[in-house]
Design a protein around this motif. Structure first.
Motif, PDB file in Angstrom:
ATOM      1  N   GLN A 258      -8.126  -2.073   8.056  1.00  8.03           N
ATOM      2  CA  GLN A 258      -8.620  -2.637   6.804  1.00  8.03           C
ATOM      3  C   GLN A 258      -7.492  -3.357   6.066  1.00  8.03           C
ATOM      4  O   GLN A 258      -7.669  -4.455   5.538  1.00  8.03           O
ATOM      5  CB  GLN A 258      -9.172  -1.525   5.913  1.00  8.03           C
ATOM      6  CG  GLN A 258     -10.455  -0.913   6.393  1.00  8.03           C
ATOM      7  CD  GLN A 258     -11.657  -1.673   5.889  1.00  8.03           C
ATOM      8  OE1 GLN A 258     -12.321  -2.389   6.634  1.00  8.03           O
ATOM      9  NE2 GLN A 258     -11.961  -1.549   4.624  1.00  8.03           N
ATOM     10  N   ARG A 259      -6.325  -2.725   6.020  1.00  9.65           N
ATOM     11  CA  ARG A 259      -5.193  -3.290   5.282  1.00  9.65           C
ATOM     12  C   ARG A 259      -4.628  -4.510   5.993  1.00  9.65           C
ATOM     13  O   ARG A 259      -4.301  -5.521   5.356  1.00  9.65           O
ATOM     14  CB  ARG A 259      -4.128  -2.202   5.095  1.00  9.65           C
ATOM     15  CG  ARG A 259      -4.666  -1.021   4.301  1.00  9.65           C
ATOM     16  CD  ARG A 259      -3.714   0.160   4.213  1.00  9.65           C
ATOM     17  NE  ARG A 259      -4.381   1.285   3.554  1.00  9.65           N
ATOM     18  CZ  ARG A 259      -3.768   2.371   3.113  1.00  9.65           C
ATOM     19  NH1 ARG A 259      -2.456   2.489   3.257  1.00  9.65           N
ATOM     20  NH2 ARG A 259      -4.452   3.327   2.520  1.00  9.65           N
TER      21      ARG A 259
ATOM     22  N   GLU B 102       0.515   5.757  -0.292  1.00 13.86           N
ATOM     23  CA  GLU B 102      -0.435   6.826   0.012  1.00 13.86           C
ATOM     24  C   GLU B 102      -0.685   7.766  -1.158  1.00 13.86           C
ATOM     25  O   GLU B 102      -1.479   8.699  -1.024  1.00 13.86           O
ATOM     26  CB  GLU B 102       0.054   7.621   1.221  1.00 13.86           C
ATOM     27  CG  GLU B 102       0.171   6.795   2.482  1.00 13.86           C
ATOM     28  CD  GLU B 102      -1.081   5.972   2.752  1.00 13.86           C
ATOM     29  OE1 GLU B 102      -2.140   6.579   3.001  1.00 13.86           O
ATOM     30  OE2 GLU B 102      -1.006   4.732   2.688  1.00 13.86           O
TER      31      GLU B 102
ATOM     32  N   GLN C  94       3.389  -1.767   3.981  1.00 13.96           N
ATOM     33  CA  GLN C  94       2.912  -0.388   3.964  1.00 13.96           C
ATOM     34  C   GLN C  94       4.096   0.556   3.762  1.00 13.96           C
ATOM     35  O   GLN C  94       5.058   0.521   4.535  1.00 13.96           O
ATOM     36  CB  GLN C  94       2.211  -0.054   5.288  1.00 13.96           C
ATOM     37  CG  GLN C  94       1.869   1.404   5.485  1.00 13.96           C
ATOM     38  CD  GLN C  94       0.770   1.867   4.555  1.00 13.96           C
ATOM     39  OE1 GLN C  94      -0.266   1.223   4.425  1.00 13.96           O
ATOM     40  NE2 GLN C  94       0.987   3.004   3.891  1.00 13.96           N
TER      41      GLN C  94
ATOM     42  N   PHE D  92       0.836  -1.200   0.000  1.00 15.21           N
ATOM     43  CA  PHE D  92       0.000   0.000   0.000  1.00 15.21           C
ATOM     44  C   PHE D  92       0.870   1.249   0.000  1.00 15.21           C
ATOM     45  O   PHE D  92       1.835   1.346   0.767  1.00 15.21           O
ATOM     46  CB  PHE D  92      -0.905   0.023   1.228  1.00 15.21           C
ATOM     47  CG  PHE D  92      -2.107  -0.871   1.127  1.00 15.21           C
ATOM     48  CD1 PHE D  92      -3.168  -0.538   0.294  1.00 15.21           C
ATOM     49  CD2 PHE D  92      -2.165  -2.050   1.850  1.00 15.21           C
ATOM     50  CE1 PHE D  92      -4.275  -1.363   0.196  1.00 15.21           C
ATOM     51  CE2 PHE D  92      -3.271  -2.877   1.765  1.00 15.21           C
ATOM     52  CZ  PHE D  92      -4.334  -2.533   0.930  1.00 15.21           C
TER      53      PHE D  92
ATOM     54  N   THR E 214      -2.939   2.002  -4.126  1.00 21.10           N
ATOM     55  CA  THR E 214      -3.401   3.011  -3.175  1.00 21.10           C
ATOM     56  C   THR E 214      -4.509   2.375  -2.346  1.00 21.10           C
ATOM     57  O   THR E 214      -4.633   1.156  -2.296  1.00 21.10           O
ATOM     58  CB  THR E 214      -3.926   4.248  -3.921  1.00 21.10           C
ATOM     59  OG1 THR E 214      -4.950   3.834  -4.836  1.00 21.10           O
ATOM     60  CG2 THR E 214      -2.818   4.948  -4.678  1.00 21.10           C
ATOM     61  N   SER E 215      -5.375   3.168  -1.758  1.00 23.23           N
ATOM     62  CA  SER E 215      -6.449   2.626  -0.921  1.00 23.23           C
ATOM     63  C   SER E 215      -7.520   1.909  -1.735  1.00 23.23           C
ATOM     64  O   SER E 215      -8.479   1.382  -1.154  1.00 23.23           O
ATOM     65  CB  SER E 215      -7.094   3.751  -0.106  1.00 23.23           C
ATOM     66  OG  SER E 215      -7.617   4.749  -0.961  1.00 23.23           O
TER      67      SER E 215
ATOM     68  N   GLU F  95      -8.092  -1.345  -0.408  1.00 26.91           N
ATOM     69  CA  GLU F  95      -8.299  -1.387   1.040  1.00 26.91           C
ATOM     70  C   GLU F  95      -9.651  -2.004   1.379  1.00 26.91           C
ATOM     71  O   GLU F  95      -9.802  -2.681   2.390  1.00 26.91           O
ATOM     72  CB  GLU F  95      -8.216   0.041   1.588  1.00 26.91           C
ATOM     73  CG  GLU F  95      -8.291   0.153   3.080  1.00 26.91           C
ATOM     74  CD  GLU F  95      -8.124   1.601   3.511  1.00 26.91           C
ATOM     75  OE1 GLU F  95      -9.106   2.171   4.015  1.00 26.91           O
ATOM     76  OE2 GLU F  95      -7.031   2.154   3.328  1.00 26.91           O
TER      77      GLU F  95
ATOM     78  N   PRO G 192      -0.501   4.983   6.697  1.00 27.11           N
ATOM     79  CA  PRO G 192      -1.849   5.408   6.318  1.00 27.11           C
ATOM     80  C   PRO G 192      -2.300   6.571   7.187  1.00 27.11           C
ATOM     81  O   PRO G 192      -1.681   6.863   8.219  1.00 27.11           O
ATOM     82  CB  PRO G 192      -2.702   4.159   6.556  1.00 27.11           C
ATOM     83  CG  PRO G 192      -1.941   3.349   7.543  1.00 27.11           C
ATOM     84  CD  PRO G 192      -0.487   3.654   7.312  1.00 27.11           C
TER      85      PRO G 192
ATOM     86  N   SER H  45      -8.013   2.752   8.569  1.00 26.14           N
ATOM     87  CA  SER H  45      -7.437   2.354   7.291  1.00 26.14           C
ATOM     88  C   SER H  45      -6.407   1.248   7.499  1.00 26.14           C
ATOM     89  O   SER H  45      -6.364   0.267   6.746  1.00 26.14           O
ATOM     90  CB  SER H  45      -6.792   3.568   6.608  1.00 26.14           C
ATOM     91  OG  SER H  45      -6.250   3.218   5.358  1.00 26.14           O
TER      92      SER H  45
END
Length: 701
Positions: free
Chosen positions: A338-339, A260, A326, A258, A309-310, A313, A330, A335
């Motif tokens: 969720q990840r 940002e 990551q 992930f 990106t999200s 997610e 986040p 968030s």
């Protein structure tokens, strides 16, 4: 398996799915949902929320003889709908029922087929739902006459912004259209205020209909404990270093990374491919087909990485993941949850996440976020305040839907839900006065100004509540690749113009300025990626205060590499003069620069800057951490000014230029549009908490 579900469903759950029993959430949801209660189902990602909702609703459908469409299944993303369709089709087919998908990518032919042979369950987005209500091709009264229940997936993703107000308003209009309450079921990951979120989802029915929060997998304990998971925090100093580490670790495993920002996704994707790693990308500016190809290929592969990106997610299925990585941090604990929930789905695995931070500031923010996570704190989901522009949009959309609406009767369509009730009459009068609505014989109907501003493509611009950036669509031959920021096409560059998109470099061959299209061909290297960021909301109060706690020595309850510990110590030493356990710090540097280090977050600092405008730097310069003050301020004058400041807090000042980012603001009186933005920029509670703390004046020599 002893639960009150339809016998045919139970047979297939046991014999077709091979489940010996339901999960705790699924079992707990049966009674309230089959009784018709509104409900909020809470569970981590992959916690079985979809089945927890759909099995009881299908039971009601079979038992009570519902005819379709009787159920709406709403999602925030088209990709999530596409992913859910085959699973829901399978479940509905067990009891002889049908599912259909309706969103912007569904062809006109398929839509005509749906209207002709109405399905039992319709999968759609709130925007597509409103498009159906206002379309001349849909007899909405007949089509929705059998509607009984609405399932809102990822409801927390709606509730925190204007899409949530739009969703609630459309559901109230549907309730009025049907003439009876609709059962509302929300599915959500962990949130900090589940009861309030359920009240919000009920809309005008809050307090009038039975409602249940179902969350057996998330027990509330008196003593916070560190949640389970294998979490590691590392500092790597640069994106190329992050790519080297990802390429070297976990060979043979499936990894989801992930980032940002879309630009970071593109850059990291190119770097990983340079290391010979099979890499796929997913972000909002890639075309639907490009993202679908990446997500499908990733789901079917093993030794590979997908960088996102999200967009990944939420609950889109990308197969059985081994690792989540990551880059930096986040923006919220929710968030991160969720990840994190993307991993640990197999019985022999645990949830895991490796943080690779590339800057010292992002290392501190990641540590702060993990400190909050370890304490069991999750952000509450709160609706955006004062959505007057959505009220204006809804009044115009209702006139499109009904053609003519009584100028005293329109509030009935929202069943008393504020702010779409009688309190919106000044907005209605303004719309009529400015030509957005016409009034003839006591009836409102769409006026010439609404047609001029929002009438393109059969008023499609009116169904979306956000303004999208003016991006160019990129084509390779006839295939759409994605979208880019126009600045990449207008800035001066020496030599050929090259772009970075889908993790590869492309050379621009032709630009169609009128149609906003750009044609490219592959090239070896040298591409650039860039997108203009949306509105800046800054870091919130709790996360910024947690950053202060980390700088004061709080340790996140996770593994820290030696590099991370060394860099964290460097950051703590670097910022030691601007944090103090006893309160805030007003620091005068040797260049006479005077800053109040509140560590309060962007919105609280905006509120404080407006309230103390007499002593704030005229340029109103502030960020999440500090406010710049006038150089001639003395401790005595500061104490006098702040003594009663908590009793006279002001909303931040807003430039009228900022209204360009608030869709439908043109349909509001300017003062109301400005007041809407000011309310959204403020954090009165956070500002008051900071003013209650002592401020320590310090001079650095």
């Amino acid at each position: 398996m002893s639960v009150a579900l339809d016998p045919v469903l139970l047979h297939h759950i046991v014999n077709t799915l091979g489940w010996p029993d339901l999960r705790p959430l699924q079992r707990a949801a049966v009674a309230p949902l089959t009784a018709g209660d509104d409900a909020l189902l809470l569970a981590p990602t992959a916690g079985g929320k979809t089945e927890a909702a759909i099995f009881p609703i299908l039971t009601r459908m079979a038992t009570e003889g519902w005819t379709g469409p009787s159920v709406l299944y709403l999602c925030p993303l088209k990709a999530l709908l596409n992913n859910l369709e085959p699973r829901l089709e399978r479940y509905a087919d067990w009891i002889g029922r049908r599912v259909a998908l309706w969103h912007g990518d569904v062809t006109a032919g398929k839509r005509r087929a749906i209207l002709a042979a109405r399905p039992d369950i319709l999968l759609t987005t709130p925007e597509s739902l409103e498009s159906m209500l206002v379309s001349v091709n849909v007899d909405h009264r007949a089509f929705f006459s059998g509607l009984r229940a609405v399932i809102v997936d990822e409801v927390h993703a709606f509730a925190g912004d204007d899409r949530g107000w739009h969703l609630l308003a459309v559901l109230e209009r549907l309730t009025h259209l049907v003439g009876s309450p609709l059962q509302r079921v929300g599915l959500s990951a962990t949130v900090g205020n589940p009861g309030q979120l359920l009240d919000w989802l009920q809309g005008a029915g809050a307090g009038q209909r039975p409602a249940t929060v179902v969350a057996p997998d998330l027990p509330v304990t008196a003593t916070p404990r560190v949640p389970p998971g294998d979490i590691e925090l590392d500092y790597v100093g640069s994106l190329p270093n992050a790519a080297k580490i990802i390429a070297a670790l976990h060979a043979g495993e499936k990894r989801l990374v992930f980032c940002e920002a879309r630009q970071t996704v593109e850059q990291l994707g190119q770097l990983l491919r340079g290391h010979g790693i099979t890499t796929f990308l997913s972000h909002a500016s890639l075309s639907t087909d490009e993202r679908r190809r990446s997500e499908t290929a990733f789901a079917e592969a093993r030794d590979c990485v997908i960088v996102s990106t999200s967009t990944l997610e939420l609950g889109i299925d990308v197969g059985d993941l081994d690792r989540v990585i990551q880059i930096d941090s986040p923006a919220t604990v929710a968030s991160f949850l969720q990840r994190l929930g993307r991993t640990g789905r197999r019985a022999d695995t645990v949830r895991n996440c490796l943080f690779l931070t590339v800057r010292g500031e992002s290392l501190v923010q990641a540590a702060a976020l993990l400190h909050l996570w370890g304490s069991g704190w999750v952000e509450p989901v709160t609706p955006t305040p004062e959505p007057r522009h959505i009220v204006a949009q809804q009044l115009m959309a209702l006139c499109l839907q009904e053609h003519r609406v009584g100028d005293q009767l329109w509030p009935e369509w929202w069943n008393g839900l504020a702010p779409f009730d009688r309190g919106a009459e000044p907005i209605a009068r303004h719309l009529a006065g400015q030509g957005y609505l016409d009034n003839d014989g006591g009836m409102y109907f769409i006026g010439p100004e609404a047609e001029k501003r929002f009438g393109r493509r059969h008023f499609m611009d009116m169904t979306a509540v956000f303004l999208g950036p003016p991006e160019f669509t990129v084509f390779v031959g006839r295939d759409e690749l994605g979208r880019i920021d126009p600045c990449l096409l207008t800035e001066e560059v020496p030599g050929p113009r090259r772009l970075l998109l889908a993790g590869r470099s492309w050379q621009v061959t032709y630009i169609d300025w009128k149609r906003r299209r750009c044609f490219v061909e592959p090239t070896e290297s040298g591409g650039k990626a860039r997108w203009t960021a949306g509105g800046f909301a800054g870091t919130g109060f709790e996360l910024t205060r947690a950053t202060r706690e980390v700088l004061l020595g709080a340790d996140p309850p996770v593994k820290l590499t030696r590099r991370a510990m060394d860099q964290l110590a460097t950051q703590q030493e670097k910022l030691s003069s601007v944090v103090h356990p006893g309160g805030t710090v007003v620091l005068r540097a040797d260049n006479h620069d005077l800053r109040w280090w509140t560590w309060a977050g962007f919105r609280a600092n905006a509120t404080l800057a407006a309230t103390l405008s007499e002593v704030v730097d005229p340029a109103q310069r502030f960020d999440d951490r500090y406010i710049r003050l006038r150089e001639d301020l003395t401790p005595a004058s500061w104490r006098a000014l702040t003594a009663d400041a908590a009793d006279r807090l002001c909303l931040p000042e807003v430039s009228t230029k900022a209204l360009d980012g608030l869709k439908f603001s043109a349909a509001l009186p300017e003062r109301l549009a400005v007041a809407t933005l000011a309310a959204r920029l403020a954090d009165l509670t956070g500002a008051a908490r900071i003013l209650a703390e002592p401020a320590r004046f310090v001079a650095v020599r």
